[in-house]
Design an enzyme around this catalytic site. Sequence first.
Site, PDB file in Angstrom:
ATOM      1  N   LYS A  64     -35.835  27.486  14.487  1.00  0.00           N
ATOM      2  CA  LYS A  64     -36.606  26.254  14.349  1.00  0.00           C
ATOM      3  C   LYS A  64     -38.047  26.684  14.116  1.00  0.00           C
ATOM      4  O   LYS A  64     -38.719  27.156  15.033  1.00  0.00           O
ATOM      5  CB  LYS A  64     -36.495  25.389  15.609  1.00  0.00           C
ATOM      6  CG  LYS A  64     -37.274  24.080  15.491  1.00  0.00           C
ATOM      7  CD  LYS A  64     -37.242  23.257  16.761  1.00  0.00           C
ATOM      8  CE  LYS A  64     -38.228  22.110  16.663  1.00  0.00           C
ATOM      9  NZ  LYS A  64     -38.607  21.575  17.979  1.00  0.00           N
TER      10      LYS A  64
ATOM     11  N   GLY B 137     -43.387  15.515  22.896  1.00  0.00           N
ATOM     12  CA  GLY B 137     -43.526  15.226  24.317  1.00  0.00           C
ATOM     13  C   GLY B 137     -44.308  13.970  24.635  1.00  0.00           C
ATOM     14  O   GLY B 137     -44.581  13.682  25.792  1.00  0.00           O
TER      15      GLY B 137
ATOM     16  N   ALA C 142     -39.032  15.231  17.866  1.00  0.00           N
ATOM     17  CA  ALA C 142     -40.320  15.037  18.531  1.00  0.00           C
ATOM     18  C   ALA C 142     -40.709  13.577  18.708  1.00  0.00           C
ATOM     19  O   ALA C 142     -40.689  12.798  17.755  1.00  0.00           O
ATOM     20  CB  ALA C 142     -41.442  15.759  17.816  1.00  0.00           C
TER      21      ALA C 142
ATOM     22  N   ASN D 145     -35.943  16.467  23.786  1.00  0.00           N
ATOM     23  CA  ASN D 145     -36.135  17.329  24.946  1.00  0.00           C
ATOM     24  C   ASN D 145     -36.791  16.551  26.091  1.00  0.00           C
ATOM     25  O   ASN D 145     -36.142  16.219  27.073  1.00  0.00           O
ATOM     26  CB  ASN D 145     -36.961  18.568  24.569  1.00  0.00           C
ATOM     27  CG  ASN D 145     -36.999  19.598  25.693  1.00  0.00           C
ATOM     28  OD1 ASN D 145     -36.798  19.283  26.857  1.00  0.00           O
ATOM     29  ND2 ASN D 145     -37.248  20.829  25.359  1.00  0.00           N
ATOM     30  N   THR D 146     -38.068  16.235  25.952  1.00  0.00           N
ATOM     31  CA  THR D 146     -38.815  15.643  27.049  1.00  0.00           C
ATOM     32  C   THR D 146     -38.195  14.337  27.559  1.00  0.00           C
ATOM     33  O   THR D 146     -38.169  14.081  28.769  1.00  0.00           O
ATOM     34  CB  THR D 146     -40.265  15.387  26.610  1.00  0.00           C
ATOM     35  OG1 THR D 146     -40.794  16.595  26.063  1.00  0.00           O
ATOM     36  CG2 THR D 146     -41.119  14.954  27.779  1.00  0.00           C
TER      37      THR D 146
END
Lengths: 64, 64, 64, 64, 265, 265, 265, 265
Positions: G99, G160, G186, G208-209
């Site tokens: 990535k 995030g 993102a 993710n976050t």
Amino acid sequence: MIVNGEPRTHRPDLRLRALLAELKVDDRAAAVMVGEEIYRPGHIPDIALKESDVIEIVSMMQGG
Amino acid sequence: MIVNGEPRTHRPDLRLRALLAELKVDDRAAAVMVGEEIYRPGHIPDIALKESDVIEIVSMMQGG
Amino acid sequence: MIVNGEPRTHRPDLRLRALLAELKVDDRAAAVMVGEEIYRPGHIPDIALKESDVIEIVSMMQGG
Amino acid sequence: MIVNGEPRTHRPDLRLRALLAELKVDDRAAAVMVGEEIYRPGHIPDIALKESDVIEIVSMMQGG
Amino acid sequence: MQDTLTIAGSPFRSRLMLGTGKYRDFGVMRDAFEAAAVEIVTVSIRRVELGAPGHTGLLDVLAKGKYQLLPNTAGCKTAEEAVRVAKLARAMSGTNWVKLEVIPDAKYLLPDPVGTLEAAKILVGEGFTVLPYMHADPVLARQLAAAGCATVMPLASPIGSGRGVLTRASLEIIIEEAAVPVVVDAGLGVPSEAAAVMEMGAQAVLVNTAIAEAESPVQMAGAFRKAVEAGREAYLAGRMPVRAHASPSSPVQGVVTLPQPEVPA
Amino acid sequence: MQDTLTIAGSPFRSRLMLGTGKYRDFGVMRDAFEAAAVEIVTVSIRRVELGAPGHTGLLDVLAKGKYQLLPNTAGCKTAEEAVRVAKLARAMSGTNWVKLEVIPDAKYLLPDPVGTLEAAKILVGEGFTVLPYMHADPVLARQLAAAGCATVMPLASPIGSGRGVLTRASLEIIIEEAAVPVVVDAGLGVPSEAAAVMEMGAQAVLVNTAIAEAESPVQMAGAFRKAVEAGREAYLAGRMPVRAHASPSSPVQGVVTLPQPEVPA
Amino acid sequence: MQDTLTIAGSPFRSRLMLGTGKYRDFGVMRDAFEAAAVEIVTVSIRRVELGAPGHTGLLDVLAKGKYQLLPNTAGCKTAEEAVRVAKLARAMSGTNWVKLEVIPDAKYLLPDPVGTLEAAKILVGEGFTVLPYMHADPVLARQLAAAGCATVMPLASPIGSGRGVLTRASLEIIIEEAAVPVVVDAGLGVPSEAAAVMEMGAQAVLVNTAIAEAESPVQMAGAFRKAVEAGREAYLAGRMPVRAHASPSSPVQGVVTLPQPEVPA
Amino acid sequence: MQDTLTIAGSPFRSRLMLGTGKYRDFGVMRDAFEAAAVEIVTVSIRRVELGAPGHTGLLDVLAKGKYQLLPNTAGCKTAEEAVRVAKLARAMSGTNWVKLEVIPDAKYLLPDPVGTLEAAKILVGEGFTVLPYMHADPVLARQLAAAGCATVMPLASPIGSGRGVLTRASLEIIIEEAAVPVVVDAGLGVPSEAAAVMEMGAQAVLVNTAIAEAESPVQMAGAFRKAVEAGREAYLAGRMPVRAHASPSSPVQGVVTLPQPEVPA
């Protein structure tokens, strides 16, 4: 000879100002590029043209 | 007697204009409601007040 | 000698696996770069180190 | 007599179940309102109908 | 105290730049320019139609010295074409300002970030005052400013689409970080959208289609002028805070309530 | 030709109504009113503070006849309270205009549709010119107009929140169907939002907190004035169509291309 | 018939990629991965803390062969650094997938378009399977695909931030034109945002976050899984048309009306 | 632990209610119901077509007891008509549940707040379990709950429009203040929109056109089911905070940097 992207027959002794006159271009309202040389309106020299010349004759138009 | 939502002691012979004077109310800059009767600034009559009267004394304030 | 961005005193005869042992690095869980050469975990050769070597010892970490 | 918003000729001795039969209405799959009285499917009584009756015969249809 | 927009050392009072494209005639364009109080106008450079009498309408409106001309490189698909057209533009127009456009495709007319940066570096090196048209990409904006561009011109939405401000979050970052004036270009459809980006802190906007294609272009030009001024003044005036809840505008004391709500005394 | 807003037979040139709440002092308010060129201003009716000398600052600014006063019924929780306050307001202010507010709760200050319609009917019956504050509910708007209200005043977002236009889709329907002027009230935070609702076809807006709580209220008042005018003029000028794709502003003919892109001759 | 995501020739059933950052412990992470039915997970490459005993928790979860690892180049500010880290990543992880992140600044963590394209070309040339993180710039997406990238990974909003889909219009164009799978990466904060980009036609999302920082990460992982599936299935099922007006769901014939509305018979 | 929706004392596992309108045939409808795992379905009450053989397709799908029927009063323009149809619905369907619709106009099918409240009071008084369709008006929602309604059913956008959630800010307030379950009804076009309102804390959604008019209604039904579950689970799982800036997902320590950026050693 290429003028504004179109092929055009070259003839011996052809000069730039004669070409402009033939094409009805007002040389005070156009800029001209011959090869990499660029000439301002009203300051276009009467140079000789070669068969291999690529010529751009441009003007200012509307645009955003 | 209720004045502007607060209980206030009534006394015999109390009249409206006397009440306004006591309360330091400028009667040209206030409207008054006694029961269902409403009086304009500068046109407030000197009526007798009863113990059961509910009185509103209002003015114009800033607001949106 | 630069190891993971920090200067570190070099000594003659220092070899890579000795360095890893000193640094408590598990050579099956780290990749190592010496100059432009990169070595996989479990395949790190015991090469001699020069004073001018720039060494990176990396592992896999959490990340997004 | 009004049936489902449309005028319909009344005749003496006309009864509700006869009307439903004439109209090919399955009385187990329709509810009926006569005036302010409402009857459930399968529980529609065989009452006499008057010329002034307003009758609604409804069923469940698709809808959102 | 005058609020001045400064680009490449030149001061301007107007923060509304206009394009010259798509007007139904040059008289309407001239009147729109008056109504907008415009100072900077874009033009394109095109090959002369050979053998045909030239039109002088555009040049008449753009009388010498009245406007700062901003020739564009519209139509150029590569950095090399754009550099070439920029040079022709400089010769033709007499200004070294150029609105740099490097646009490889026709459907959305979105600019090439790599080609734009490459051409910008060349043109800055050759003494041009470069105003690059760009996607609303904050990193690219920083790179273009670092390369010496006089402004950055991020897009609100595709050219001529009138879809308004579709890149708001990115524009906010570009404005926050900008080392050069941010001129929002492309896609604005109505004056409120111009006001909105000015309120965010953009230094100027460039409008063409929204005025030229309005039913009444001259009236719309005046509307855009007022909106840009309104947005700028609001930015300077400092907006109220945003609140999650309501905040009464009238005093909460002294309300004439009934003794028991719903049950009159 | 003058573009006039007509409410209850009275013509107005300004389409920006202002509240008088929350100004830090009456001098600032007066200057803001000048900058806004306002003609209609709201006031509240409150119990006099007994035994205290009255303030005359507000009345000084609202010198007789200079503004069309629009007393509100802010603070009223029921139709009955609102009717009572409206009558006091009429006596106090000398105008029969009233901004009807029936607001049962304090957190979001949202109006009661049923109580508002009920009070509106009573007040219209008693000769008031009623401008009702309301949720952006198109059916209620129609009912209030049918009841004889002079305008409808749907909210953009909660009073004093500055959250902008959160009811856009409903406002569009209200404006489309309106038999009376639509005045968008409450929640506007910046001029661009006022311009946006005017572009949609609203007849006017009412602003208070966004100006009174700006860092520079007078400058902000001028900004709102320009934005409202811009929005109105844009509405009249007829906006360009919105397109899914781009539409070039410069001619697509005559572009100075290189013979083979990327490979110079 | 199975709906399969194919990247660089490898088939996947899951369209939800997960990061491994920010989990409070590896047990929670492992359970979240189970709940999400994830197949592709990202990791970072970092210098070993010298003289300290290593953690093996992460490696335990990422047991050999269970997941397709996707090492990132997070922290790299230039193309050169990213290429170097990519090579270390390949040696460390045993996969040639990377990535690609080239991110010059820390505040918004936005990628460098020029550096990303440059690094992508190098890495493709060296045999990597490159999944580049990028701004939602359609022209750059085309260039990255043309350079041989296996996917493009445009951002929804800053890493995030949880701000959701702030680049919708640009994502739509990227998806429309994409020659490689579009993986939205993102900024997604809640499952509905993941569903929304899948409905638009994105091939996958990376989260993710939003999971790691949820109050209950495992439950949130399951929610994202369902949302991604829902969005994908809705895309395949073909959405209803959008209408400006209403369209009744119940038949308009046979309504039980009263003879004269409002006046019962 | 089971997450249960309770309406009027009855527990439900599904939070997705479906309408029965607009399906191309009853077989598709039945399969869509299966895919959605629906428990509550709406029907309308219409006059029987006289002299024609009845259709029993609908009744076959709605086999006794399989679903909680929710007859609506669609088509009713006044409170009185709605009360009358509700009574017919109760007789016909055997349930005392009613989806109350009082809709005076056909273009946007928006409900009458006053008529709806009036009818709700009557129907509650007569023992009905009332689920009123309403504009997203928080004050009206409170009034309907106070009147004894079992839920409130605020609209997302006009019925059958597929325009999505146009009333977000108002829905948030309604949900925050709700004393009864909030069922978002009307206008949802894709599953992500259903997920979004569930994430906000809505208790359920009602969908009809978005499934019936999808190209593949059965697949779309399954997608809505997953989206509603995803949204509910995300609500329970507690979303991450929203940040203005980025927050890295990978460690900021231990990055493999080059000694001097851009200049390799």
